[in-house]
Scaffold this motif. Structure first.
Motif, short mmCIF file in Angstrom:
data_model
loop_
_atom_site.label_atom_id
_atom_site.label_comp_id
_atom_site.label_asym_id
_atom_site.label_seq_id
_atom_site.Cartn_x
_atom_site.Cartn_y
_atom_site.Cartn_z
N LEU A 65 0.71 -1.05 0.13
CA LEU A 65 0.00 -0.14 -0.13
C LEU A 65 0.90 1.32 0.24
N ASP A 66 0.26 2.46 -0.90
CA ASP A 66 1.21 3.61 -0.85
C ASP A 66 0.96 4.03 0.93
N LEU A 67 1.95 4.22 1.41
CA LEU A 67 1.93 4.50 3.08
C LEU A 67 1.24 6.03 3.10
N GLY A 119 12.93 -8.75 -6.26
CA GLY A 119 12.88 -7.82 -5.06
C GLY A 119 12.10 -8.49 -3.93
N TYR A 120 10.91 -7.66 -3.87
CA TYR A 120 10.04 -8.23 -2.65
C TYR A 120 8.69 -7.69 -2.91
N ALA A 121 7.73 -8.61 -2.14
CA ALA A 121 6.25 -8.04 -2.20
C ALA A 121 5.85 -8.18 -0.89
N ALA A 141 14.62 -12.76 -3.57
CA ALA A 141 13.44 -12.01 -3.25
C ALA A 141 12.90 -12.56 -2.16
N TRP A 142 12.00 -11.67 -1.47
CA TRP A 142 11.31 -12.15 -0.21
C TRP A 142 9.90 -11.60 -0.13
N VAL A 143 8.92 -12.13 0.58
CA VAL A 143 7.46 -11.65 0.74
C VAL A 143 7.45 -11.33 2.24
N LYS A 146 3.18 -7.63 6.01
CA LYS A 146 3.34 -6.53 6.88
C LYS A 146 2.13 -5.85 7.51
N GLU A 147 1.05 -6.09 7.34
CA GLU A 147 -0.14 -5.49 7.90
C GLU A 147 -0.29 -5.53 9.40
N PRO A 148 0.03 -6.67 9.86
CA PRO A 148 -0.28 -6.71 11.56
C PRO A 148 0.82 -5.69 12.27
N LEU A 152 -2.71 -3.36 11.34
CA LEU A 152 -3.91 -3.38 10.46
C LEU A 152 -4.11 -5.07 10.36
N VAL A 153 -5.02 -5.55 9.45
CA VAL A 153 -5.10 -6.94 8.88
C VAL A 153 -4.94 -6.92 7.50
N PRO A 154 -4.50 -8.13 6.88
CA PRO A 154 -4.36 -8.22 5.23
C PRO A 154 -6.03 -8.18 4.79
N1 CAA Z 1 4.52 3.73 -0.04
C1 CAA Z 1 5.07 4.90 -0.43
N2 CAA Z 1 6.34 5.12 -0.78
C2 CAA Z 1 7.25 3.85 -0.59
C3 CAA Z 1 6.70 2.69 -0.11
C4 CAA Z 1 5.30 2.65 0.22
N3 CAA Z 1 4.73 1.32 0.44
N4 CAA Z 1 7.68 1.89 -0.09
C5 CAA Z 1 8.78 2.61 -0.57
N5 CAA Z 1 8.52 3.81 -0.72
C6 CAA Z 1 9.23 5.10 -1.24
C7 CAA Z 1 10.24 5.67 0.07
O1 CAA Z 1 9.37 6.35 0.66
C8 CAA Z 1 11.35 6.16 -0.74
O2 CAA Z 1 10.81 7.36 -1.38
P1 CAA Z 1 11.92 8.61 -1.20
O3 CAA Z 1 12.85 8.10 -2.36
O4 CAA Z 1 11.27 9.82 -1.88
O5 CAA Z 1 12.67 8.73 -0.03
C9 CAA Z 1 11.37 5.17 -2.06
O6 CAA Z 1 10.19 4.44 -2.18
C10 CAA Z 1 12.52 4.18 -1.73
O7 CAA Z 1 12.23 3.45 -0.59
P2 CAA Z 1 13.43 3.16 0.23
O8 CAA Z 1 14.60 4.31 0.24
O9 CAA Z 1 13.08 2.73 1.65
O10 CAA Z 1 14.30 1.86 -0.31
P3 CAA Z 1 14.65 0.69 0.34
O11 CAA Z 1 15.18 -0.16 -1.06
O12 CAA Z 1 15.75 1.01 1.10
O13 CAA Z 1 13.58 -0.09 0.96
C11 CAA Z 1 11.11 -0.99 1.41
C12 CAA Z 1 12.62 -0.52 0.29
C13 CAA Z 1 11.92 -2.40 2.12
C14 CAA Z 1 10.22 -1.44 0.49
C15 CAA Z 1 10.91 0.00 2.35
O14 CAA Z 1 10.67 1.27 1.46
C16 CAA Z 1 9.75 -0.36 2.94
O15 CAA Z 1 9.92 -0.82 4.04
N6 CAA Z 1 8.64 0.30 2.45
C17 CAA Z 1 7.36 0.28 3.46
C18 CAA Z 1 6.64 -1.00 3.13
C19 CAA Z 1 5.60 -1.06 3.72
O16 CAA Z 1 5.26 -1.11 4.83
N7 CAA Z 1 4.19 -1.13 2.97
C20 CAA Z 1 2.90 -1.33 3.42
C21 CAA Z 1 2.43 -2.58 3.70
S1 CAA Z 1 0.98 -2.78 4.34
C22 CAA Z 1 0.07 -2.77 3.24
O17 CAA Z 1 0.43 -2.92 1.86
C23 CAA Z 1 -1.38 -3.25 2.91
C24 CAA Z 1 -2.26 -2.59 4.18
O18 CAA Z 1 -1.81 -1.86 4.99
C25 CAA Z 1 -3.65 -2.66 4.11
#
Ligand code: CAA
Length: 256
Positions: A65-67, A119-121, A141-143, A146-148, A152-154
């Motif tokens: 999800l875009d944070l 990479g990762y999912a 690669a890894w999966v 992260k939600e909990p 949050l929940v998936p």
């Molecule tokens: N949303 C928005 N921006 C994100 C993002 C996300 N999920 N993940 C990465 N980015 C952005 C970073 O903010 C960064 O932006 P800047 O260049 O402007 O600083 C850019 O992408 C690169 O990120 P990193 O520098 O962190 O790259 P990295 O290779 O060191 O790490 C990563 C990559 C492991 C994915 C790390 O960025 C990360 O942990 N991201 C957050 C993952 C996350 O928590 N996702 C949400 C999961 S929950 C969900 O999907 C569903 C739900 O909640 C219901």
């Protein structure tokens, strides 16, 4: 960044449709306009399409999800979930139902869906990969569910395929700990059907697609439907579904 833009490239080449998550600057993070575009594409695929490939741009599947959507400081972002919470619970439930559409569409047995994970999912990214029938992963690669870890929940249709792929206990452990699951473990526990060096993902995909479309389209589709419904049917119901499907196949194959 513009979240009115879907950030996804959708294409069809013969029997293969491709969904390319394409927001590399934010690691292909997902948002509602992207989900709507993917849902519309998948729900209107022509009948000739037998394979749907889902992958991410620039060596990453998706960081989920875009944070910014859950950032209380960014309520003006299109699709902000923070702003959404001004609505009633039922309206939010209905909205999430809309967001789940592409994840449900990927499970349509009209086609076989394949996630190619480089990479990762993470989070919604992992759930999109889980929505696919098959997963190919790069060795490094890894999966991660992260939600909990975010409180949050998936909620993007990922819990059912995860339990079906790895069993209840392992699914609970993976979700509750929100740990990273590497490709080798993913293959061992049944999450990934093949794991190859990143440089071999394309050729592995090409070979797999070739094998999956080598046989009669209707026979594969009917078999896919049987397997996809098997876990929700009793043995007697499944036996009935098998013999019902077979009548049509026998008539088609034997011309009677
Ligand atoms: N949303 C928005 N921006 C994100 C993002 C996300 N999920 N993940 C990465 N980015 C952005 C970073 O903010 C960064 O932006 P800047 O260049 O402007 O600083 C850019 O992408 C690169 O990120 P990193 O520098 O962190 O790259 P990295 O290779 O060191 O790490 C990563 C990559 C492991 C994915 C790390 O960025 C990360 O942990 N991201 C957050 C993952 C996350 O928590 N996702 C949400 C999961 S929950 C969900 O999907 C569903 C739900 O909640 C219901």
């Amino acid at each position: 960044m513009n979240m009115n833009e879907p950030g996804v490239v959708l294409s069809i080449d013969g029997v293969v449709a491709t969904v390319l998550l394409d927001r590399p600057d934010v690691r292909n993070a997902q948002h509602p306009a992207m989900w709507a575009a993917i849902a519309g594409f998948l729900e209107s695929l022509p009948d000739e399409v037998r394979i749907v490939v889902v992958r991410g741009a620039s060596g990453t599947f998706s960081a989920g999800l875009d944070l910014s959507l859950v950032d209380p400081g960014e309520t003006e972002v299109p699709g902000s979930l923070v702003a959404t919470l001004a609505r009633s619970d039922q309206e939010v439930i209905d909205l999430i139902g809309e967001y789940q559409r592409p994840f449900a569409a990927l499970a349509d047995p009209r086609f076989i869906s394949i996630a190619v994970i480089d990479g990762y999912a993470i989070g919604a990214g992992f759930q999109m990969a889980l929505a696919c029938d098959l997963r190919i992963m790069a060795e490094d690669a890894w999966v991660c569910m992260k939600e909990p870890a975010l409180g949050l929940v998936p909620d993007l249709a990922g819990t059912k395929p995860l339990v079906e792929a790895v069993g209840y206990g392992r699914a609970l452990e993976i979700c509750a700990t929100a740990r990273k699951v590497g490709a080798a473990e993913a293959e061992r526990i049944g999450l990934a059907q093949s794991v190859v060096p990143s440089a071999e993902l394309d050729s592995t995909l090409t070979d797999l697609v070739g094998s999956l479309v080598a046989h009669d389209a209707t026979a594969v589709r009917r078999t896919h439907e049987l397997l996809a419904a098997a876990s929700s049917r009793s043995l007697d119901e499944q036996r009935l579904a098998e013999r019902t499907a077979q009548v049509g196949r026998l008539r088609a194959v034997l011309g009677r």
